[in-house]
Design a protein around this motif. Structure first.
Motif, PDB file in Angstrom:
ATOM      1  N   CYS A   5       9.127   5.579  -0.744  1.00 19.90           N
ATOM      2  CA  CYS A   5       8.897   4.543   0.266  1.00 19.90           C
ATOM      3  C   CYS A   5       7.602   3.815  -0.091  1.00 19.90           C
ATOM      4  O   CYS A   5       6.587   4.457  -0.345  1.00 19.90           O
ATOM      5  N   PHE A   7       5.577   2.425   1.680  1.00 20.42           N
ATOM      6  CA  PHE A   7       4.514   2.678   2.658  1.00 20.42           C
ATOM      7  C   PHE A   7       4.091   4.145   2.658  1.00 20.42           C
ATOM      8  O   PHE A   7       2.903   4.457   2.690  1.00 20.42           O
ATOM      9  N   CYS A   8       5.045   5.077   2.590  1.00 22.18           N
ATOM     10  CA  CYS A   8       4.763   6.508   2.777  1.00 22.18           C
ATOM     11  C   CYS A   8       4.669   7.285   1.465  1.00 22.18           C
ATOM     12  O   CYS A   8       4.147   8.392   1.446  1.00 22.18           O
ATOM     13  N   HIS A  60      13.687   4.041   6.442  1.00 23.63           N
ATOM     14  CA  HIS A  60      12.904   5.280   6.498  1.00 23.63           C
ATOM     15  C   HIS A  60      12.782   5.692   7.958  1.00 23.63           C
ATOM     16  O   HIS A  60      11.705   5.658   8.550  1.00 23.63           O
ATOM     17  N   CYS A  64       8.163   5.887   8.408  1.00 21.72           N
ATOM     18  CA  CYS A  64       7.509   4.691   8.932  1.00 21.72           C
ATOM     19  C   CYS A  64       8.476   3.766   9.663  1.00 21.72           C
ATOM     20  O   CYS A  64       8.043   2.857  10.369  1.00 21.72           O
TER      21      CYS A  64
HETATM   22 ZN   LIG Z   1       8.067   5.091   4.915  1.00 25.64          ZN
END
Ligand SMILES: [Zn+2]
Lengths: 97, 982
Positions: A5, A7-8, A60, A64
């Motif tokens: 991901c 972001f994660c 996700h 997130c």
């Molecule tokens: Zn994420």
């Protein structure tokens, strides 16, 4: 299987849900609400079954919550790329200090 | 004489029990080693033919006999004694024999074996016997006679653990190649895990004459901080993206029995070794027939002589290592080499060790003891080529150690879709190239030095792939390494005369599949290896092609007249060897199998005497019984209380989604079937959401808190789906300025319902909540018991009612104040069951009606589907089938006889046409205190328009109870809604 991901970071596939094939543009994923039933039948019920590289929409959900643009090979299960599917998320990430 | 412990094997003694007899083994033994040392030859009866079987191997390729371990709830059937670690107090017994191991009544199956020929079972499914008494009788006989061990019916008392792990390099196998690969990768600074299925590390090195060298190498590796050595840990499967499944058996006394490691490895090295296979000849399954490598392992690693009198029958070089080890241990060894010319150097070493070497000879058929069938000798003959031989003379033997060649364990690379290739020269499948690196015997490299070279090369390649080193690849060892090429020997077939008296020749002893079965499969048209495998069951279940896979393919190829120059492999799938179901359940069982969701009012409701019920993952207050009350009595009292005074119910589980932004109203207008854009600030509205296909997804309420701020509530069951639906559409409409956030657990709420509910709300808020300040469907953000609250005047029960939402930290105070105020008005708490009664009386729908099959019209709410705007689901709702006037529509049903109890799910039929699927069904029932009878909601073709006032028969095919009911509109009480303002 894992997806990275944006972001994660890399996460187990159990955290994600598959949303369907993806064209690359969120607003063209479905016909206009005013479109005729035939266009909706096409979008809702008919699926390609690509062999090889395919572009998919994932979310996700247990992370997130972002929608993700995933380039994947159905033959080898190789995940070639994961990016934000929502341009707003990508912009917010770039603006991060 | 049978097996015995060799002198000089000093290890502490370990007591165990076999077939109820107390025995002693040695520490470090497998159960098989301990049984051999105790002179046990027959350890079980075979699967179909009930033939006596002994120990045939020293590893997972064991095809001799399976045993049952443990007692009571800890009974584990179908284990291979050759891999079971001997632990003090271990209890083991033979399986598939009755009344005793040596006198087995089922052995008559051996004589009836035409009945058990491959495919018999399938054939009886079809043809003249199908569905006849003969077939039924046969099936019962086969099922009883052909069997594996029985599992315990009791719950497993042991705990299983699951952990996720990470490493740079996962090395499967700790033999010479595996240790070399691990060392090389570790020296490059990588994080290395070595997983070894055996309880001892070292693989083939455990059979070295000097054990000290291995111990020193392991100690050195173990001292490295970036190396983890894991014994008792089998890599059973490789999955996508470097995920490996490892199962770790914990030694006795550990808190867990087994642990599943989900290992995320950046690189996998398969150093899984190779399995020795035999070849096929007459009665090659007697107790006493084993692989040559196994005989060597028992002597060298375990200090156990399988017997004194040994014949080694080999078709390749490694058989010499066995005969030399056995002769050096002082056993009498005759070595038959199927090849005309023995390899000179090995032959010289064998003769020097005292081996009686006979090149050019093969076994033709074994002989056994009249009683028990254990091996006592064999007929042998000169090898005439292509597996043909004539029995010429007999040799006495208690052990026949066979070596037909080696099969690299290519299971892991095959699972990784690296296609193996047949090497005619080496007589084996070699692993395919790809992401997973193979080394050592797993790559067909037979010699010790070659294996170590190959391991180092694999370790270096892993380091290069992971960019941990800038050094060049090392030179790899070539596959092979024998002094003389192996003979391509799969099966010895008596030359000349007919096969009469040739005995049974087993390809896969574990499943009692003979070479004739394989030929029969081909004869009946099952020519492809995958078809033959299914027809004969060769290599299935616990074996997975380890013992007889390659031989079966070779016998099939010869039968097809193709020769064995090129064989096509069958597919290997995880697991490599059987693993217990417990590891997949892991800790997720009993109360821990799923998370429990409790509302912030849970403790208060519990203190008030609530009985809880599972609603999804939630625990919801079901009813609040007074002494002597059951569910029905308590819920009917609670429902009547709400209609008489006031009730307080926990509605925290309702889904909540907040929609905010300049275009929030436009967004919700597109989402809901009914208009939302014109909802005034401070008002709430009931709404329906459709799926894309025009079916109702959920119903809920929309509260407009401000011009750009909405709260959507939805049903408990659909909360997650509805929240995802909203998020998905927000993503698809980037042109709208709106955000979607699920806040289900951020707020909790109570419903105050009944004619006295306003008094309770006044007590909680101290605010003006008169009908002018808070009319029906009004929304206010005020304080309740001193905390910020959202209040809406909404009714699910048909009474004047309010929903009050606060933050979870304010829950306790709100509950106490609400209960006190309700008590003062003559009311009290009510639970989910009363909530359900009240809504059925009013004809309001829940998930029982919104079941993923209904349209707004089916729910009797065609007007909720706006004609003036576009919304999600509108286009496909207009499909022909969904507009069919014959679709079942919501109706209300009351019994003709007031005492009759209809059940949910009953089918509805017009009177006199009470067959088939009927015209609809009963969806919800309620014991209504207001009507004094059990009423129901349901669906019937045509709906109230067709059936109002008419009779329908509700037939419950499960209980067999029929209830005659009068149909009507779904609302049973106060059809004009006057009580809402009462
Ligand atoms: Zn994420």
């Amino acid at each position: 299987m894992r997806l990275t991901c944006p972001f994660c970071g890399p996460r187990d596939v159990a955290e994600f849900v598959y949303e369907g094939p993806f064209s690359g543009a969120p607003q063209t994923e479905r016909p206009a609400l005013s479109a005729a039933p035939a266009a909706w039948v096409e979008a809702v019920f008919l699926r390609d079954q690509p062999r090889g590289e395919t572009r998919e929409l994932w979310r996700h959900l247990h992370g997130c919550g972002c929608f993700l643009d995933v380039l994947r090979d159905t033959l080898t299960h190789e995940v070639r790329a994961v990016a934000f599917a929502d341009p707003a998320d990508a912009a917010a990430m770039r603006a991060k200090p | 004489m049978s097996g015995f412990r060799l002198r000089g094997h000093a290890a502490p003694l370990v007591p165990f029990t076999w077939q109820g007899r107390a025995m002693l083994g040695a520490q470090g033994d497998t159960l098989a080693a301990a049984l051999l040392a105790n002179g046990v030859r027959t350890v079980g009866r075979s699967f179909k033919h009930h033939r006596p079987r002994g120990i045939m191997a020293a590893g997972e390729e064991e095809a001799g006999a399976l045993v049952t371990l443990g007692e009571g709830a800890r009974t584990t059937p179908n284990l291979k004694p050759s891999v079971v670690e001997l632990e003090a107090g271990l209890v083991a017994r033979a399986q598939n024999c009755w009344p005793s191991l040596r006198f087995d009544l089922g052995a008559v199956n051996d004589r009836l074996s035409p009945l058990f020929a491959a495919g018999f079972y399938y054939k009886t499914f079809m043809g003249p016997f199908a569905d006849t008494r003969i077939w039924m009788a046969c099936e019962r006989l086969i099922r009883r006679a052909a069997g594996m061990g029985a599992a315990s019916p009791l719950p497993d008392p042991d705990l299983y653990d699951r952990v996720h792990g990470h490493c740079d390099v996962l090395v499967a196998g700790s033999g010479p190649a595996g240790l070399a690969a691990a060392r090389e990768a570790a020296d490059a600074g990588l994080d290395v895990v070595v997983a070894e299925a055996d309880f001892a590390l070292g693989g083939d090195r455990l059979s070295d004459r000097d054990p000290q060298e291995l111990a020193a190498a392991l100690a050195e590796l173990d001292a490295l901080p970036n190396v983890r050595l894991m014994a008792r840990t089998m890599v059973f499967g490789l999955y996508d993206h470097g995920v490996a499944g490892l199962v770790e058996r914990l030694p006795a006394g550990a808190p867990w029995r087994e642990r599943l490691h989900v290992m995320h490895a950046r690189k996998v090295v398969a150093a899984t070794g190779a399995l020795q296979r035999g070849f096929v000849f007459g009665d090659n399954d007697r107790p006493g027939v084993m692989s040559a490598a196994a005989a060597r392992t028992y002597v060298r690693r375990f200090g156990v002589a399988p017997a004194r009198e040994v014949v080694v029958a080999g078709a390749e070089d490694s058989a010499y290592a066995a005969s030399i080890a056995l002769a050096q241990a002082g056993l009498d060894v005759i070595h038959l080499d199927a090849r005309e010319a023995a390899p000179p150097a090995l032959a010289e070493r064998a003769r020097a060790a005292g081996v009686d070497l006979r090149p050019g000879w093969v076994p033709v058929r074994t002989q056994g003891h009249a009683l028990g069938g254990e091996l006592r000798g064999l007929s042998v003959g000169r090898h005439l080529g292509d597996g043909r031989a004539r029995a010429e003379t007999r040799l006495p033997a208690e052990i026949l150690a066979v070596s037909g060649g080696w099969s690299p364990s290519i299971h892991l690379t095959t699972q990784a879709r690296q296609k193996p290739a047949w090497s005619a020269e080496l007589g084996c499948f070699l692993p395919g190239e790809g992401e997973v690196l193979s080394c050592g015997a797993a790559a067909g490299v037979w010699s010790r030095e070659g294996a170590e070279t190959s391991g180092r090369a694999a370790g270096r390649l892993a380091a290069i792939a992971l960019k941990a080193t800038r050094r060049r690849p090392l030179k790899d060892a070539d596959p092979g390494g024998d002094e003389a090429p192996p003979a391509a020997l799969w099966e010895v077939r008596p030359a000349g005369r007919a096969f009469h008296g040739a005995g049974k020749a087993y390809v896969d002893p574990l499943h009692d599949v003979t070479a004739d079965d394989v030929r029969l499969a081909r004869q009946e048209g099952f020519e492809a290896p995958e078809h033959m495998k299914r027809y004969t069951t060769l290599g299935m279940a616990p074996d997975q092609g380890k013992a007889g896979g390659v031989i079966g393919l070779a016998v099939l190829a010869v039968a097809r007249g193709e020769g064995t120059g090129s064989l096509a492999p069958t597919t290997f799938r995880p697991p490599y060897a059987p693993v217990s179901m417990g590891i997949f359940a892991g800790p997720d069982r009993g109360p821990g199998w799923a998370p429990v969701r409790r509302t912030p009012f849970h403790a208060q409701a519990e203190a008030a005497g609530a009985v809880f019920v599972d609603a999804g993952l939630w625990k919801r207050a079901w009813f609040f019984p007074r002494p002597g009350e059951d569910l029905t009595a308590a819920s009917m009292r609670e429902a009547a209380m709400v209609r008489a005074t006031v009730g307080v119910a926990d509605v925290s589980t309702l889904g909540k989604v907040e929609v905010q932004g300049r275009d929030a109203a436009a967004f919700l207008d597109r989402i809901f079937a009914n208009p939302m854009a014109n909802l005034p600030v401070g008002r709430a509205r009931y709404g329906l959401l459709l799926r894309e296909d025009g079916i109702v997804l959920d119903d809920g309420t929309v509260w407009r808190l401000a011009g750009d701020r909405f709260l959507v509530t939805c049903t408990t069951a659909h909360a997650a789906t509805t929240a995802e639906h909203l998020a998905r559409w927000r993503f698809r409409w980037p042109e709208l300025d709106a955000t979607v956030d699920e806040t289900t657990e951020a707020w909790c709420g109570l419903a105050l319902a009944g004619p006295r509910s306003r008094a309770v709300l006044e007590a909680l808020t101290g605010a003006d909540v008169s009908d002018a300040a808070l009319p029906h469907l009004g929304v206010r953000e005020i304080e309740a018991t001193g905390a910020p609250a959202r209040v809406a005047r909404l009714s699910f029960s048909g009474e004047r009612a309010y929903e009050v939402m606060v933050r979870p930290e304010a829950a306790a105070a709100l509950w106490q104040a609400a209960l006190a105020a309700a008590g003062a008005e003559g009311g009290g708490p009510y639970g989910l069951e009363a909530l359900d009664i009240l809504r059925v009386e009013k004809g309001h729908v829940t998930g029982r009606e919104i079941d993923g099959r209904v349209t707004p019209g089916d729910l009797g709410m065609p007007g909720m589907a706006s004609r003036a705007k576009d919304y999600v689901g509108r286009a496909l709702m207009e499909r022909e089938g969904l507009l069919d006037p014959a679709r079942p529509v919501l109706i209300g049903l009351r019994p003709v006889e007031p005492g009759a109890k209809v059940a949910g799910g009953a089918l509805l039929h017009p009177l006199g046409a009470e067959t088939g699927r009927g015209i609809g069904h009963v969806s919800s029932v309620a014991d209504s205190p207001a009507l004094g009878m059990r009423i129901a909601l349901g669906f019937a073709a045509g709906g109230p328009a067709r059936w109002d006032g008419k009779l329908l028969m509700a037939k419950d095919p499960i209980s067999g109870r029929d209830v005659k009911m009068r149909a009507g509109p779904p609302c049973f009480l106060d059809p004009w809604g006057e009580r809402l303002h009462g």
